[in-house]
Scaffold this motif. Structure first.
Motif, PDB file in Angstrom:
ATOM      1  N   TYR A   1      47.106  43.144  37.065  1.00 40.77           N
ATOM      2  CA  TYR A   1      46.722  44.020  38.168  1.00 40.77           C
ATOM      3  C   TYR A   1      45.670  43.355  39.061  1.00 40.77           C
ATOM      4  CZ  TYR A   1      43.278  45.106  34.525  1.00 40.77           C
ATOM      5  OH  TYR A   1      42.340  45.011  33.517  1.00 40.77           O
ATOM      6  N   GLY A   2      45.361  42.090  38.791  1.00 37.92           N
ATOM      7  CA  GLY A   2      44.474  41.337  39.668  1.00 37.92           C
ATOM      8  C   GLY A   2      45.163  41.012  40.983  1.00 37.92           C
ATOM      9  N   SER A   3      44.393  40.484  41.914  1.00 43.94           N
ATOM     10  CA  SER A   3      44.963  40.118  43.206  1.00 43.94           C
ATOM     11  C   SER A   3      44.062  39.107  43.891  1.00 43.94           C
ATOM     12  CB  SER A   3      45.177  41.349  44.090  1.00 43.94           C
ATOM     13  OG  SER A   3      43.951  41.981  44.406  1.00 43.94           O
ATOM     14  N   GLY A   4      44.478  38.681  45.073  1.00 42.10           N
ATOM     15  CA  GLY A   4      43.724  37.676  45.806  1.00 42.10           C
ATOM     16  C   GLY A   4      44.082  37.695  47.275  1.00 42.10           C
ATOM     17  N   ILE A   5      43.778  36.597  47.932  1.00 46.97           N
ATOM     18  CA  ILE A   5      44.020  36.500  49.368  1.00 46.97           C
ATOM     19  C   ILE A   5      44.553  35.118  49.706  1.00 46.97           C
ATOM     20  CG2 ILE A   5      41.651  35.758  49.870  1.00 46.97           C
ATOM     21  CD1 ILE A   5      41.846  37.412  52.464  1.00 46.97           C
TER      22      ILE A   5
ATOM     23  N   GLN B   1      45.417  29.568  58.730  1.00 47.13           N
ATOM     24  CA  GLN B   1      44.734  29.309  59.985  1.00 47.13           C
ATOM     25  C   GLN B   1      45.535  28.265  60.761  1.00 47.13           C
ATOM     26  OE1 GLN B   1      40.696  27.985  59.470  1.00 47.13           O
ATOM     27  NE2 GLN B   1      40.122  28.385  61.595  1.00 47.13           N
ATOM     28  N   ARG B   2      46.123  28.675  61.867  1.00 42.73           N
ATOM     29  CA  ARG B   2      47.027  27.804  62.621  1.00 42.73           C
ATOM     30  C   ARG B   2      46.292  26.653  63.303  1.00 42.73           C
ATOM     31  NH1 ARG B   2      52.117  29.122  60.788  1.00 42.73           N
ATOM     32  NH2 ARG B   2      52.398  31.377  60.772  1.00 42.73           N
ATOM     33  N   GLU B   3      45.083  26.915  63.802  1.00 42.38           N
ATOM     34  CA  GLU B   3      44.327  25.898  64.517  1.00 42.38           C
ATOM     35  C   GLU B   3      42.886  25.893  64.024  1.00 42.38           C
ATOM     36  OE1 GLU B   3      44.865  25.584  68.823  1.00 42.38           O
ATOM     37  OE2 GLU B   3      46.400  27.149  68.665  1.00 42.38           O
ATOM     38  N   ASP B   4      42.306  24.703  63.988  1.00 46.74           N
ATOM     39  CA  ASP B   4      40.921  24.557  63.561  1.00 46.74           C
ATOM     40  C   ASP B   4      39.999  25.368  64.472  1.00 46.74           C
ATOM     41  OD1 ASP B   4      38.746  23.646  62.134  1.00 46.74           O
ATOM     42  OD2 ASP B   4      38.642  21.711  63.158  1.00 46.74           O
ATOM     43  N   ASN B   5      39.103  26.138  63.832  1.00 45.19           N
ATOM     44  CA  ASN B   5      38.084  26.922  64.533  1.00 45.19           C
ATOM     45  C   ASN B   5      38.641  28.043  65.414  1.00 45.19           C
ATOM     46  OD1 ASN B   5      35.787  25.625  63.466  1.00 45.19           O
ATOM     47  ND2 ASN B   5      36.053  23.920  64.890  1.00 45.19           N
ATOM     48  N   LYS B   6      39.857  28.479  65.115  1.00 48.38           N
ATOM     49  CA  LYS B   6      40.406  29.663  65.757  1.00 48.38           C
ATOM     50  C   LYS B   6      40.826  30.653  64.676  1.00 48.38           C
ATOM     51  CE  LYS B   6      41.958  27.587  70.081  1.00 48.38           C
ATOM     52  NZ  LYS B   6      43.082  27.427  71.027  1.00 48.38           N
ATOM     53  N   PRO B   7      40.678  31.970  64.936  1.00 53.90           N
ATOM     54  CA  PRO B   7      41.016  32.961  63.914  1.00 53.90           C
ATOM     55  C   PRO B   7      42.468  32.831  63.469  1.00 53.90           C
ATOM     56  CG  PRO B   7      39.803  33.988  65.701  1.00 53.90           C
ATOM     57  CD  PRO B   7      40.137  32.594  66.156  1.00 53.90           C
ATOM     58  N   GLY B   8      42.668  33.042  62.163  1.00 54.78           N
ATOM     59  CA  GLY B   8      44.009  32.983  61.610  1.00 54.78           C
ATOM     60  C   GLY B   8      44.431  34.297  61.001  1.00 54.78           C
ATOM     61  N   ASP B   9      45.338  34.233  60.021  1.00 53.98           N
ATOM     62  CA  ASP B   9      45.850  35.421  59.343  1.00 53.98           C
ATOM     63  C   ASP B   9      45.425  35.394  57.880  1.00 53.98           C
ATOM     64  OD1 ASP B   9      47.319  36.261  61.652  1.00 53.98           O
ATOM     65  OD2 ASP B   9      48.828  34.742  61.153  1.00 53.98           O
ATOM     66  N   ALA B  10      45.484  36.553  57.254  1.00 51.33           N
ATOM     67  CA  ALA B  10      45.204  36.651  55.820  1.00 51.33           C
ATOM     68  C   ALA B  10      46.167  37.657  55.206  1.00 51.33           C
ATOM     69  CB  ALA B  10      43.759  37.080  55.583  1.00 51.33           C
ATOM     70  N   TYR B  11      46.652  37.351  54.002  1.00 55.33           N
ATOM     71  CA  TYR B  11      47.609  38.199  53.298  1.00 55.33           C
ATOM     72  C   TYR B  11      47.033  38.594  51.942  1.00 55.33           C
ATOM     73  CZ  TYR B  11      50.716  36.030  56.727  1.00 55.33           C
ATOM     74  OH  TYR B  11      51.272  35.572  57.891  1.00 55.33           O
ATOM     75  N   HIS B  12      47.160  39.871  51.610  1.00 56.87           N
ATOM     76  CA  HIS B  12      46.748  40.350  50.296  1.00 56.87           C
ATOM     77  C   HIS B  12      47.864  40.036  49.310  1.00 56.87           C
ATOM     78  CE1 HIS B  12      45.802  43.946  47.466  1.00 56.87           C
ATOM     79  NE2 HIS B  12      45.295  42.812  47.007  1.00 56.87           N
ATOM     80  N   ILE B  13      47.601  39.135  48.359  1.00 56.87           N
ATOM     81  CA  ILE B  13      48.617  38.718  47.397  1.00 56.87           C
ATOM     82  C   ILE B  13      48.395  39.417  46.058  1.00 56.87           C
ATOM     83  CG2 ILE B  13      49.240  36.521  48.429  1.00 56.87           C
ATOM     84  CD1 ILE B  13      47.140  35.153  46.700  1.00 56.87           C
ATOM     85  N   MET B  14      49.508  39.798  45.432  1.00 56.83           N
ATOM     86  CA  MET B  14      49.489  40.512  44.163  1.00 56.83           C
ATOM     87  C   MET B  14      50.384  39.779  43.167  1.00 56.83           C
ATOM     88  SD  MET B  14      49.779  44.399  45.696  1.00 56.83           S
ATOM     89  CE  MET B  14      49.354  45.161  44.115  1.00 56.83           C
TER      90      MET B  14
ATOM     91  N   CYS C   1      43.579  29.627  49.459  1.00 53.49           N
ATOM     92  CA  CYS C   1      43.746  30.963  48.876  1.00 53.49           C
ATOM     93  C   CYS C   1      42.647  31.191  47.841  1.00 53.49           C
ATOM     94  CB  CYS C   1      45.124  31.146  48.257  1.00 53.49           C
ATOM     95  SG  CYS C   1      45.584  29.909  47.012  1.00 53.49           S
ATOM     96  N   ALA C   2      42.441  32.456  47.482  1.00 49.48           N
ATOM     97  CA  ALA C   2      41.361  32.806  46.565  1.00 49.48           C
ATOM     98  C   ALA C   2      41.790  33.957  45.674  1.00 49.48           C
ATOM     99  CB  ALA C   2      40.100  33.196  47.340  1.00 49.48           C
ATOM    100  N   VAL C   3      41.165  34.029  44.495  1.00 50.67           N
ATOM    101  CA  VAL C   3      41.408  35.109  43.548  1.00 50.67           C
ATOM    102  C   VAL C   3      40.123  35.910  43.380  1.00 50.67           C
ATOM    103  CG1 VAL C   3      40.942  33.537  41.621  1.00 50.67           C
ATOM    104  CG2 VAL C   3      42.152  35.682  41.194  1.00 50.67           C
ATOM    105  N   LEU C   4      40.258  37.214  43.183  1.00 46.82           N
ATOM    106  CA  LEU C   4      39.096  38.069  43.015  1.00 46.82           C
ATOM    107  C   LEU C   4      38.285  37.664  41.780  1.00 46.82           C
ATOM    108  CD1 LEU C   4      40.716  41.583  43.634  1.00 46.82           C
ATOM    109  CD2 LEU C   4      39.247  40.307  45.212  1.00 46.82           C
TER     110      LEU C   4
END
Length: 285
Positions: free
Chosen positions: A202-206, A210-223, A237-240
């Protein structure tokens, strides 16, 4: 792109000629004792890796018995695999009470010979540290030591060591074949697909993208059971905290099998802070 956990009913999660990652193929096959799954993927070489359970594999008449030794989950032992040449007819038979088996693939245009990879033949590397929150272990099933036997496919399992922390850092990408001024490759085009597992489940992560350096990207909640397809961009990516993370990794190269990662300029200095990371990079080549 994130594909949420679901019952794929033994149908490809990432099929041949996918719009986002056309160089990759990925299926999860679940069988009970005595059940059989047959497949062939024209234009793609594949690798069969039981996540749990044991299977017998028939590749155009070449027989590999008792593949896989894990029972509870992917932390319960080491992986094993069978390399399947492009377009070969495969028959997978479950010989334990049940199995969950990964099928990884990469686009390729030549037919090679099948072979199996047992536990003693795995290519192992461990890097990072608890202090830097980057402590990881990688088990290469089709790694650098199979360059002369495989076309474009790289298959690995990656585990966090301890609970919490980051993977795929310093941020890097591999979405373009390009050379430096000296003619050496500084980056290769490799499509990449992950399937994640967590302990407890039941843990999760993210997953960042990031498509370009120093520009905002996307993030997905992974399970547990999430699939991520990466076509381009920097992708750590990271784990809780309090949970362990695993991901099954498929890389398919456009023009070569060896992976050349390009580290994000903003964070490239971190290469000098993470113990053993250059050994990790070398193992993907």
């Amino acid at each position: 792109m994130h594909i949420a956990p679901h019952d794929n009913q033994n149908k490809p999660i990432v099929d041949a000629d996918n719009d986002l990652v056309p160089l990759n193929y990925f299926n999860i096959v679940k069988l009970k004792k005595g059940e059989v799954f047959e497949y062939a993927v024209p234009g793609y070489e594949t690798c069969i890796v039981p996540a749990t359970g044991t299977v017998d594999v028939d590749v155009d008449g070449a027989i590999y018995t008792n593949l896989g030794n894990r029972t509870i989950d992917v932390w319960d032992g080491d992986p094993e695999g069978v390399y399947v040449p492009v377009g070969a007819k495969v028959r997978i038979t479950c010989v334990t009470d049940e199995t969950e088996t990964f099928i990884a693939g990469a686009k390729f245009d030549r037919v090679l010979e099948p072979f199996d990879v047992r536990v003693p033949e795995l290519d192992l590397v461990q890097y990072g540290s608890d202090d830097t929150k980057t402590h990881r272990k990688i088990k290469h099933i089709l790694g650098a030591n199979h360059h002369d036997k495989v076309g474009r496919l790289l298959v690995s399992e990656l585990y966090t060591v301890g609970q919490g922390g980051w993977s795929g850092f310093p941020s890097h990408k591999h979405d373009t074949d390009r050379k430096g001024d000296d003619g050496e490759m500084i980056e290769t085009r490799h499509d990449e697909t992950y399937n994640f597992r967590f302990r407890p489940n039941y843990g999760s992560g993210i997953q960042m993208l990031q498509r370009e350096d120093n520009k905002p990207g996307d993030a997905y909640h992974i399970m547990d059971g999430s699939t991520i397809m990466i076509d381009k961009g920097y992708h750590p990516c990271a784990v809780l905290p309090g949970y362990e993370m695993y991901y099954f990794t498929i890389l398919g190269g456009l023009s070569q099998r060896s992976l050349k990662q390009y580290f994000q300029p903003t964070h490239a200095a971190q290469l000098h802070t993470i113990p053993g990371i250059m050994d990790m990079v070398a193992k993907f080549k």
